[in-house]
Design a protein around this motif. Structure first.
Motif, PDB file in Angstrom:
ATOM      1  N   ARG A 199     -38.723  75.990 -58.448  1.00  0.00           N
ATOM      2  CA  ARG A 199     -39.795  75.088 -58.405  1.00  0.00           C
ATOM      3  C   ARG A 199     -41.048  75.904 -59.127  1.00  0.00           C
ATOM      4  N   VAL A 200     -41.883  75.255 -59.781  1.00  0.00           N
ATOM      5  CA  VAL A 200     -43.010  75.689 -60.317  1.00  0.00           C
ATOM      6  C   VAL A 200     -44.451  75.088 -59.561  1.00  0.00           C
ATOM      7  N   GLY A 201     -44.162  74.327 -58.610  1.00  0.00           N
ATOM      8  CA  GLY A 201     -45.140  73.588 -57.988  1.00  0.00           C
ATOM      9  C   GLY A 201     -45.403  74.257 -56.548  1.00  0.00           C
ATOM     10  N   HIS A 202     -44.684  75.501 -56.218  1.00  0.00           N
ATOM     11  CA  HIS A 202     -44.691  76.052 -54.747  1.00  0.00           C
ATOM     12  C   HIS A 202     -46.057  76.085 -54.237  1.00  0.00           C
ATOM     13  N   ILE A 203     -46.964  76.754 -54.899  1.00  0.00           N
ATOM     14  CA  ILE A 203     -48.092  76.965 -54.407  1.00  0.00           C
ATOM     15  C   ILE A 203     -49.074  75.724 -54.115  1.00  0.00           C
ATOM     16  N   GLY A 204     -48.993  74.909 -55.096  1.00  0.00           N
ATOM     17  CA  GLY A 204     -49.569  73.592 -54.714  1.00  0.00           C
ATOM     18  C   GLY A 204     -49.080  72.826 -53.670  1.00  0.00           C
ATOM     19  N   GLU A 205     -47.923  72.604 -53.603  1.00  0.00           N
ATOM     20  CA  GLU A 205     -47.186  71.868 -52.645  1.00  0.00           C
ATOM     21  C   GLU A 205     -47.298  72.339 -51.297  1.00  0.00           C
ATOM     22  N   ASN A 206     -46.995  73.717 -50.896  1.00  0.00           N
ATOM     23  CA  ASN A 206     -46.833  74.347 -49.649  1.00  0.00           C
ATOM     24  C   ASN A 206     -48.083  75.045 -49.206  1.00  0.00           C
ATOM     25  N   LEU A 207     -48.829  75.536 -50.067  1.00  0.00           N
ATOM     26  CA  LEU A 207     -50.122  76.233 -49.636  1.00  0.00           C
ATOM     27  C   LEU A 207     -51.472  75.303 -49.769  1.00  0.00           C
ATOM     28  N   ILE A 208     -51.841  75.011 -50.717  1.00  0.00           N
ATOM     29  CA  ILE A 208     -53.193  74.370 -50.914  1.00  0.00           C
ATOM     30  C   ILE A 208     -52.901  73.073 -50.355  1.00  0.00           C
ATOM     31  N   GLY A 209     -51.982  72.424 -50.834  1.00  0.00           N
ATOM     32  CA  GLY A 209     -51.946  70.902 -50.265  1.00  0.00           C
ATOM     33  C   GLY A 209     -52.064  70.742 -48.688  1.00  0.00           C
ATOM     34  N   PRO A 210     -51.224  71.532 -48.016  1.00  0.00           N
ATOM     35  CA  PRO A 210     -51.306  71.495 -46.447  1.00  0.00           C
ATOM     36  C   PRO A 210     -52.896  71.806 -46.111  1.00  0.00           C
ATOM     37  N   THR A 211     -53.474  72.769 -46.469  1.00  0.00           N
ATOM     38  CA  THR A 211     -54.580  72.999 -46.515  1.00  0.00           C
ATOM     39  C   THR A 211     -55.849  72.058 -46.624  1.00  0.00           C
ATOM     40  N   ILE A 212     -55.684  71.231 -47.801  1.00  0.00           N
ATOM     41  CA  ILE A 212     -56.438  70.250 -48.082  1.00  0.00           C
ATOM     42  C   ILE A 212     -56.359  69.042 -47.064  1.00  0.00           C
ATOM     43  N   LEU A 213     -54.989  68.898 -46.835  1.00  0.00           N
ATOM     44  CA  LEU A 213     -54.685  67.956 -45.603  1.00  0.00           C
ATOM     45  C   LEU A 213     -55.476  68.253 -44.311  1.00  0.00           C
ATOM     46  N   ASP A 214     -55.475  69.518 -44.052  1.00  0.00           N
ATOM     47  CA  ASP A 214     -56.206  69.991 -42.803  1.00  0.00           C
ATOM     48  C   ASP A 214     -57.821  69.925 -42.788  1.00  0.00           C
ATOM     49  N   PHE A 215     -58.265  70.513 -44.006  1.00  0.00           N
ATOM     50  CA  PHE A 215     -59.589  70.954 -44.167  1.00  0.00           C
ATOM     51  C   PHE A 215     -60.404  70.001 -45.120  1.00  0.00           C
ATOM     52  N   GLY A 216     -59.724  69.331 -46.159  1.00  0.00           N
ATOM     53  CA  GLY A 216     -60.540  68.774 -47.006  1.00  0.00           C
ATOM     54  C   GLY A 216     -61.149  67.197 -46.566  1.00  0.00           C
ATOM     55  N   THR A 217     -61.939  66.962 -47.574  1.00  0.00           N
ATOM     56  CA  THR A 217     -62.624  65.523 -47.335  1.00  0.00           C
ATOM     57  C   THR A 217     -61.640  64.411 -47.940  1.00  0.00           C
ATOM     58  N   GLU A 218     -61.979  63.159 -47.518  1.00  0.00           N
ATOM     59  CA  GLU A 218     -60.999  62.199 -48.180  1.00  0.00           C
ATOM     60  C   GLU A 218     -61.182  62.171 -49.579  1.00  0.00           C
ATOM     61  N   GLU A 219     -62.307  62.550 -50.158  1.00  0.00           N
ATOM     62  CA  GLU A 219     -62.579  62.726 -51.776  1.00  0.00           C
ATOM     63  C   GLU A 219     -61.456  63.865 -52.051  1.00  0.00           C
ATOM     64  N   HIS A 220     -61.645  64.949 -51.431  1.00  0.00           N
ATOM     65  CA  HIS A 220     -60.727  66.184 -51.841  1.00  0.00           C
ATOM     66  C   HIS A 220     -59.249  65.540 -51.922  1.00  0.00           C
ATOM     67  N   LYS A 221     -58.739  64.874 -50.932  1.00  0.00           N
ATOM     68  CA  LYS A 221     -57.437  64.430 -50.671  1.00  0.00           C
ATOM     69  C   LYS A 221     -57.278  63.690 -52.034  1.00  0.00           C
ATOM     70  N   ARG A 222     -57.924  62.607 -52.123  1.00  0.00           N
ATOM     71  CA  ARG A 222     -57.844  61.638 -53.262  1.00  0.00           C
ATOM     72  C   ARG A 222     -57.996  62.466 -54.821  1.00  0.00           C
ATOM     73  N   ARG A 223     -58.545  63.352 -54.941  1.00  0.00           N
ATOM     74  CA  ARG A 223     -58.619  64.037 -56.356  1.00  0.00           C
ATOM     75  C   ARG A 223     -57.664  64.916 -56.358  1.00  0.00           C
ATOM     76  N   PHE A 224     -57.131  65.841 -55.410  1.00  0.00           N
ATOM     77  CA  PHE A 224     -56.297  66.829 -55.639  1.00  0.00           C
ATOM     78  C   PHE A 224     -54.727  66.672 -55.260  1.00  0.00           C
ATOM     79  N   LEU A 225     -54.500  66.004 -54.193  1.00  0.00           N
ATOM     80  CA  LEU A 225     -53.304  65.795 -53.732  1.00  0.00           C
ATOM     81  C   LEU A 225     -52.112  64.840 -54.774  1.00  0.00           C
ATOM     82  N   PRO A 226     -52.601  63.954 -55.417  1.00  0.00           N
ATOM     83  CA  PRO A 226     -51.783  63.328 -56.150  1.00  0.00           C
ATOM     84  C   PRO A 226     -51.382  63.993 -57.321  1.00  0.00           C
TER      85      PRO A 226
END
Length: 362
Positions: free
Chosen positions: A84-111
């Protein structure tokens, strides 16, 4: 139909079609292999809903249990799917955004992460702040509605292909150690960001140096409050050393099988004993709680020993690279030397276990 059965059927079809030539491509020390086709594969996975399985459904995941995620990774390995090439996004920053991000962060970065459209890298280590992460000196100041960054990061995996980098930096002048740090989300494609590859023993260069000279990040692209970066960074490291290693463990099983195959009809009792011990430790690893503080220390030390074992079963032939090209087992040996350094060196892990788990004095 169980998730395992669905994954097996989908992977069997997908990897016997347009992506058949992608089988087995990539992995540690081989990130340069077929990168474009692997990026296309990442998007194909995302479109079919096979990325970010553990994420909540509202952000594109399947809310899959740990057991279901393990089942998927086992089927993924069994199908010899590309790394996989998306490991860092899916497994590191993604869960961090889910925990600490605003709703705006989640809608912008997770999709875009879920769809495989945006790749991330990690801006932690610096020349004087590797294992001693609290010593970071990269600075950011808030100016005109933007964070302006100056400094250097090093050992940044896949920075040369990443769209974004999450950066631990110092935002309070005069602060030291854990205080005054912030966790910023910074676009890579902009003036003021320079990436220089670091060529490794394997001859490849997926690690990089990243230089910031007036690079910009939006004022709102910060996780947590200014000065709370250490807490957020530690959460990310928890993901890096924990559940995100599930897929890695499946890869370890495949590597071990190749070492055994290379051993063939070996009769050396010492090497046979080492192979047996390695197999036992691999089984223990599969049944350990990935959240335990000892997890990273355990798997990195084991994998480094596996690399040494890979060289040993090859005998003197393992010292020669046919045609100047490294074999898979030689690459395993060379790349695994770094396992006990990145994501927190073994020395640091032992300190953490001693102080935070056993309650010993510093």
């Amino acid at each position: 139909m169980t998730l395992r059965e669905q994954a097996r059927a989908w992977l069997g079809e997908a990897l016997n079609g347009p992506f058949a030539h992608a089988r087995g491509l990539g992995g540690p020390g081989r990130e340069h292999e077929g990168f474009e086709v692997r990026q296309a594969w990442e998007r194909h996975l995302g479109q079919a809903g096979w990325t970010c399985l553990g994420w909540p459904r509202e952000y594109g995941g399947r809310a899959a249990s740990v057991e279901e995620q393990i089942a998927f990774h086992e089927e993924y390995a069994r199908a010899d799917a590309p790394a996989r090439v998306g490991h860092i996004g899916e497994n590191l920053i993604g869960p961090t955004i889910l925990d600490f991000g605003t709703e705006e962060h989640k809608r912008r970065f997770l999709p875009p992460i879920q769809r495989g459209e945006e790749l991330w890298c990690q801006g932690y280590s610096e020349p004087d702040a590797g294992s001693d992460l609290a010593n970071v000196q990269t600075k950011a100041v808030l100016r005109g509605g933007e964070w302006v960054l100056t400094g250097q990061k090093v050992w940044t995996s896949l920075a040369h292909v990443a769209d974004w980098i999450f950066v631990l930096c110092r935002t309070e002048p005069g602060s030291a150690r854990h205080r005054g740090l912030s966790y910023l989300l910074v676009p890579m494609d902009q003036p003021g960001v320079e990436v220089r590859p670091i060529v490794q023993l394997t001859g490849t260069g997926e690690f990089n140096e990243v230089f910031f000279d007036g690079a910009r990040a939006a004022a709102g692209d910060i996780l947590g409050e200014p000065g709370e970066g250490w807490k957020v960074a530690m959460a990310t490291l928890g993901y890096e050393r924990g559940v995100s290693t599930l897929a890695q463990q499946i890869g370890f099983q495949r590597e071990f099988a190749k070492v055994v195959a290379a051993a063939g009809e070996l009769r050396d009792p010492i090497l046979l004993d080492r192979l047996t011990q390695s197999w036992i430790e691999l089984q223990i690893m599969r049944h350990r709680d990935p959240h335990l503080a000892t997890a990273k220390l355990y798997w990195s030390e084991w994998h480094r020993r596996l690399g040494e074992l890979a060289q040993a079963v090859q005998g003197l032939g393992g010292l020669v690279a046919p045609g100047g090209e490294l074999t898979e087992l030689q690459r395993l040996y060379l790349f695994s030397r770094a396992d006990t350094i990145y994501a927190g060196s073994s020395e640091i892990q032992r300190n953490l276990i001693a102080e935070r788990v056993l309650g010993l004095p510093k």
